[in-house]
Design an enzyme around this catalytic site. Sequence first.
Site, PDB file in Angstrom:
ATOM      1  N   ASP A 170     -12.173 -10.111  -0.933  1.00 19.62           N
ATOM      2  CA  ASP A 170     -13.479 -10.230  -0.284  1.00 19.62           C
ATOM      3  C   ASP A 170     -14.423  -9.302  -1.030  1.00 19.62           C
ATOM      4  O   ASP A 170     -14.017  -8.260  -1.532  1.00 19.62           O
ATOM      5  CB  ASP A 170     -13.444  -9.967   1.233  1.00 19.62           C
ATOM      6  CG  ASP A 170     -12.749  -8.691   1.661  1.00 19.62           C
ATOM      7  OD1 ASP A 170     -12.492  -7.821   0.809  1.00 19.62           O
ATOM      8  OD2 ASP A 170     -12.468  -8.543   2.874  1.00 19.62           O
ATOM      9  N   GLU A 187       0.801  -1.233   0.000  1.00 15.88           N
ATOM     10  CA  GLU A 187       0.000   0.000   0.000  1.00 15.88           C
ATOM     11  C   GLU A 187       0.833   1.282   0.000  1.00 15.88           C
ATOM     12  O   GLU A 187       0.558   2.212   0.759  1.00 15.88           O
ATOM     13  CB  GLU A 187      -0.966  -0.018   1.194  1.00 15.88           C
ATOM     14  CG  GLU A 187      -1.900  -1.214   1.157  1.00 15.88           C
ATOM     15  CD  GLU A 187      -2.814  -1.333   2.377  1.00 15.88           C
ATOM     16  OE1 GLU A 187      -2.794  -0.432   3.236  1.00 15.88           O
ATOM     17  OE2 GLU A 187      -3.558  -2.320   2.452  1.00 15.88           O
ATOM     18  N   HIS A 233     -10.303  -5.863  -2.426  1.00 17.79           N
ATOM     19  CA  HIS A 233     -11.402  -5.675  -1.483  1.00 17.79           C
ATOM     20  C   HIS A 233     -12.514  -4.986  -2.274  1.00 17.79           C
ATOM     21  O   HIS A 233     -12.423  -3.793  -2.583  1.00 17.79           O
ATOM     22  CB  HIS A 233     -10.956  -4.812  -0.299  1.00 17.79           C
ATOM     23  CG  HIS A 233      -9.913  -5.479   0.556  1.00 17.79           C
ATOM     24  ND1 HIS A 233     -10.180  -6.610   1.295  1.00 17.79           N
ATOM     25  CD2 HIS A 233      -8.608  -5.188   0.782  1.00 17.79           C
ATOM     26  CE1 HIS A 233      -9.084  -6.983   1.955  1.00 17.79           C
ATOM     27  NE2 HIS A 233      -8.121  -6.138   1.653  1.00 17.79           N
ATOM     28  N   GLU A 282      -6.160 -10.515  -1.225  1.00 10.30           N
ATOM     29  CA  GLU A 282      -7.001 -10.252  -0.043  1.00 10.30           C
ATOM     30  C   GLU A 282      -8.466 -10.182  -0.452  1.00 10.30           C
ATOM     31  O   GLU A 282      -9.228  -9.338   0.024  1.00 10.30           O
ATOM     32  CB  GLU A 282      -6.585  -8.945   0.637  1.00 10.30           C
ATOM     33  CG  GLU A 282      -5.133  -8.916   1.074  1.00 10.30           C
ATOM     34  CD  GLU A 282      -4.733  -7.633   1.789  1.00 10.30           C
ATOM     35  OE1 GLU A 282      -5.617  -6.875   2.256  1.00 10.30           O
ATOM     36  OE2 GLU A 282      -3.515  -7.379   1.881  1.00 10.30           O
ATOM     37  N   ASN A 326       2.078  -5.223  -3.148  1.00  9.65           N
ATOM     38  CA  ASN A 326       0.677  -5.520  -2.843  1.00  9.65           C
ATOM     39  C   ASN A 326      -0.089  -4.227  -2.573  1.00  9.65           C
ATOM     40  O   ASN A 326       0.399  -3.354  -1.850  1.00  9.65           O
ATOM     41  CB  ASN A 326       0.646  -6.405  -1.580  1.00  9.65           C
ATOM     42  CG  ASN A 326      -0.712  -6.995  -1.269  1.00  9.65           C
ATOM     43  OD1 ASN A 326      -1.334  -7.605  -2.137  1.00  9.65           O
ATOM     44  ND2 ASN A 326      -1.171  -6.831  -0.037  1.00  9.65           N
TER      45      ASN A 326
HETATM   46  O1  9MR Z   1      -7.719  -7.882   8.318  1.00  8.23           O
HETATM   47  C1  9MR Z   1      -6.825  -7.067   9.030  1.00  8.23           C
HETATM   48  C2  9MR Z   1      -7.496  -6.579  10.293  1.00  8.23           C
HETATM   49  O2  9MR Z   1      -7.699  -7.658  11.181  1.00  8.23           O
HETATM   50  C3  9MR Z   1      -6.645  -5.511  10.945  1.00  8.23           C
HETATM   51  O3  9MR Z   1      -7.346  -4.978  12.035  1.00  8.23           O
HETATM   52  C4  9MR Z   1      -6.318  -4.439   9.933  1.00  8.23           C
HETATM   53  C5  9MR Z   1      -5.476  -3.384  10.590  1.00  8.23           C
HETATM   54  O4  9MR Z   1      -4.748  -2.625   9.711  1.00  8.23           O
HETATM   55  O5  9MR Z   1      -5.630  -5.016   8.821  1.00  8.23           O
HETATM   56  C6  9MR Z   1      -6.437  -5.899   8.141  1.00  8.23           C
HETATM   57  O6  9MR Z   1      -5.773  -6.400   7.019  1.00  8.23           O
HETATM   58  C7  9MR Z   1      -5.439  -5.438   6.032  1.00  8.23           C
HETATM   59  C8  9MR Z   1      -4.219  -5.930   5.305  1.00  8.23           C
HETATM   60  O7  9MR Z   1      -3.195  -6.199   6.212  1.00  8.23           O
HETATM   61  C9  9MR Z   1      -3.734  -4.938   4.257  1.00  8.23           C
HETATM   62  N1  9MR Z   1      -4.799  -4.602   3.351  1.00  8.23           N
HETATM   63  C10 9MR Z   1      -6.033  -4.190   3.972  1.00  8.23           C
HETATM   64  C11 9MR Z   1      -6.509  -5.236   4.960  1.00  8.23           C
HETATM   65  C12 9MR Z   1      -7.858  -4.887   5.498  1.00  8.23           C
HETATM   66  O8  9MR Z   1      -7.785  -3.719   6.266  1.00  8.23           O
END
Ligand code: 9MR
Length: 490
Positions: free
Chosen positions: A283, A172, A253, A281, A216
Amino acid sequence: MGENPLSAGGGRRPRAGTRRLLVAGALGVLGTVTALAASVPAGAAAGTLGAAAAQSGRYYGAAIAAGHMNDSTYVATWDREYNAVTPENEMKWDATEPSRGSFRFTSADQIVSHAQSKGMKIRGHTLVWHGQLPSWVGGLSTNDLRSAMVNHINNVMGHYKGKIYAWDVVNEAFADGGSVGSLRSSIFTQKLGNGFIEEAFRAARAADPNAKLCYNDYNIDDANANKTRGVYNMVKDFKARGVPIDCVGLQSHLSQGSVPSNYQQNIAQFAALGVDVQITELDIGGSGSAQADAYRRVTQACTAVPRCTGMTVWGITDKYSWRSGDNPLLFDGNFNKKQAYTAVLDALNAATPNTSPSPTISPTPSPTPSPNTSPNTSPSPRTSPSSTPSPVTGACSATLTTVNSWPGGFQSEVTVRAGGSAVDGWTVKWTWPGGQTISSLWNGTQSVSGSSVTVGNAAYNGSIAAGSSTTFGFTANGSAATPTLTCTSP
Ligand code: 9MR
């Protein structure tokens, strides 16, 4: 972004992906393979996501949270359906290095050990990200931050060296809604400049040369969005200058109405730069048939592109999803399969077997392909297959066919055939003649001892009816070889 906007110096190369070639024989190149194609039950559908994806040489993974591993239904569903995993939070900087120089891997190790015991692929997520960064990083000077970043990469990748299929090295880094190529402002851009991405990738290659290195991001699903163009230009630039990068992760997402119409074209345009693409990732918020249709489209877009090597959904059940209100996953809160599940399973089962493996890791810089945004990548030419049929002397026989080769690597498929009686479990052994090493194997479980290779059946393909066959495949480094195989069944 300018010509080399993310430049930080130096040079390197690309890498691998795997593919299965179920119907190589359909081209009629080889008698034994033709027989194989005929003996594989036409339209035989796998019953789980992982097994269905494996049919075309892909993986199907899920993000897993160590904190839910005491939920037996959660673990049972993971084990049954998925053949890959991404730790959801356990490998992030705040989890692995909460204070400087003090590393903790307990939670991540829990996921990794379990995944390894099941023969799953493991995606490492993530090394350099502005999110979930421990506060101590924010206070560092430029030089300190640089050494802390490299030290973090070295320690985390070092701890998991040899166990990780692909790492999200940088996560990101690009800005939302900016001009093409603009990076999000973070401690990394502020202290190290835009070259931090390249620095991270170079450090990562040195830390674990056998892991695929991915960039990513989210909102890079639309082929023409500014953010996507920025990542595209970076990958093109990295490939042109030999900066090590092997894959692009599309987080994806999405919601049921937001799958871009050019999603497949987008995957193809990245693949055409000479990198693998992984949906990392996934969903999709929504419900019912509309959600299922969206999942189907995403799945088909990946399976249509040879270098789209696998997909990961960001969780198993809506109950534990980070966006639970959206019910974005394949299993509902009670672990029931949703329509979306069936859509994905069917799309995976319908995937055309791949004929174009990505090049394997090679020590020399690869030629930079000219950028090509055409949606259709052309399969690389296959070499003439060769095979060494072994006689059916016992319960089973095994035949190896080389289905593709390229400088420094090759892809083979092994047909395991039952004799006059059905077999329940099989083991194929051989010895490499010239130092070959398997880089990736599918539809089987391997153990290697020096030049000796032993491959056992996967959980789903041990039973073969009398006279029928199953296949496993692999990509390997070295010169294509056709060793003598032995097949035994307990
Ligand atoms: O799914 C993850 C969630 O449990 C955490 O609270 C969150 C905190 O930043 O991160 C989520 O995973 C993220 C991933 O690491 C990077 N892309 C976005 C995902 C969803 O927020």
